[in-house]
Enzyme design. Sequence first.
Site, PDB file in Angstrom:
ATOM      1  CG  PHE A 155      39.271  33.110  -7.087  1.00 45.33           C
ATOM      2  CD1 PHE A 155      38.673  33.966  -7.984  1.00 45.33           C
ATOM      3  CD2 PHE A 155      40.377  32.357  -7.392  1.00 45.33           C
ATOM      4  CE1 PHE A 155      39.098  33.718  -9.421  1.00 45.33           C
ATOM      5  CE2 PHE A 155      40.595  32.104  -8.798  1.00 45.33           C
ATOM      6  CZ  PHE A 155      40.100  32.823  -9.687  1.00 45.33           C
ATOM      7  CB  SER A 156      41.031  35.242  -0.389  1.00 42.66           C
ATOM      8  OG  SER A 156      40.687  35.629   0.754  1.00 42.66           O
ATOM      9  CG  ASN A 157      34.886  36.056   0.472  1.00 38.62           C
ATOM     10  OD1 ASN A 157      34.727  36.133  -0.799  1.00 38.62           O
ATOM     11  ND2 ASN A 157      34.296  34.803   0.992  1.00 38.62           N
ATOM     12  CG  HIS A 158      41.631  37.947   4.427  1.00 41.74           C
ATOM     13  ND1 HIS A 158      41.486  38.823   5.439  1.00 41.74           N
ATOM     14  CD2 HIS A 158      43.130  38.094   4.392  1.00 41.74           C
ATOM     15  CE1 HIS A 158      42.533  39.305   6.099  1.00 41.74           C
ATOM     16  NE2 HIS A 158      43.467  38.763   5.420  1.00 41.74           N
ATOM     17  CG  LEU A 159      42.808  39.760  -2.059  1.00 46.61           C
ATOM     18  CD1 LEU A 159      44.528  40.536  -1.464  1.00 46.61           C
ATOM     19  CD2 LEU A 159      43.488  38.826  -3.261  1.00 46.61           C
TER      20      LEU A 159
END
Length: 300
Positions: free
Chosen positions: A68-72
């Site tokens: 669920f990453s913002n970085h992804l």
Amino acid sequence: MDKLDFPESPLQQIRAPELDTAGVSLQIKRDDLLHPTIQGNKWRKLKYNLKAMALENKRSLITFSGPFSNHLYATAMACKQFKIQGHAVIRGPELDLNNPTIRLARACGMVLHAVSRKEYRQRNEPDYLAQIAQQFPDAFVIPEGGSNQFALAGCKELAQSLPDSDYVCCAVGSGGTLAGMLDGLAPERQLLGVAVLKGAQYLHDEVLRLNPQAATRANWQLLCDHHDGGYGKFSAPLWQFCLRMRREHALPLEPIYTGKLMFALWQLIEQGYFSHGSRIIAIHSGGLQGLDGLRYRGLI
């Protein structure tokens, strides 16, 4: 203009009785509005990684992230916009193809490689990274969260873009944003980092690792008591505060990073932490896509 240079994000003045009572001013650096699709500290960190990638003549990149990453999300959007083949090692062991962040990354053309949690824990180990480099010889490697030496330059730019203030405040997950911003702030300006995970005292050493100059600077502090239960966790009062800030100040927040920062800041202001006349700037580091993941999991 270099295609990686976006116009600066705006500042929003917050007006509230609590601020008047405390005698302080509060502005929000709206880095969530930095770009239509790639925002916040994740873009600040990616910018100089992508420039380094170009200098090394790499045609693809590989990074590491939770599902669920913002970085992804930011990396996928950047790969789509700048026509880069992106790969991501995802903490698995399986991909949930209905997860909105995973769906977005795949729609942007990212190739996702789900691995077991045991393997994922090796993501920073030299031997494992050597295997990754051998498997993807043409890929530029970006660490989880994007925090490395290239990231610091982008976060330094963020700090340099700010007007004068007495305090600059940011959420801290990996330490990269705080470490980089420290280089861009004058020594008389205080930098407060609000840790969003439990037991975050180790992040002090991580900031020093990323930016050794931090050891010689006395104008920064890490606040570790505002995690609201731990990373990815949040209480009903915190979520109600996020809804209130959107309703009363048109300030959208999510309860994992920016919500914890603002909730902590609001409490500190009401407790008289800041002296009368203090000028405070809080960094809105983006991450609003995380709300979709929280809705998907039925958490909001």
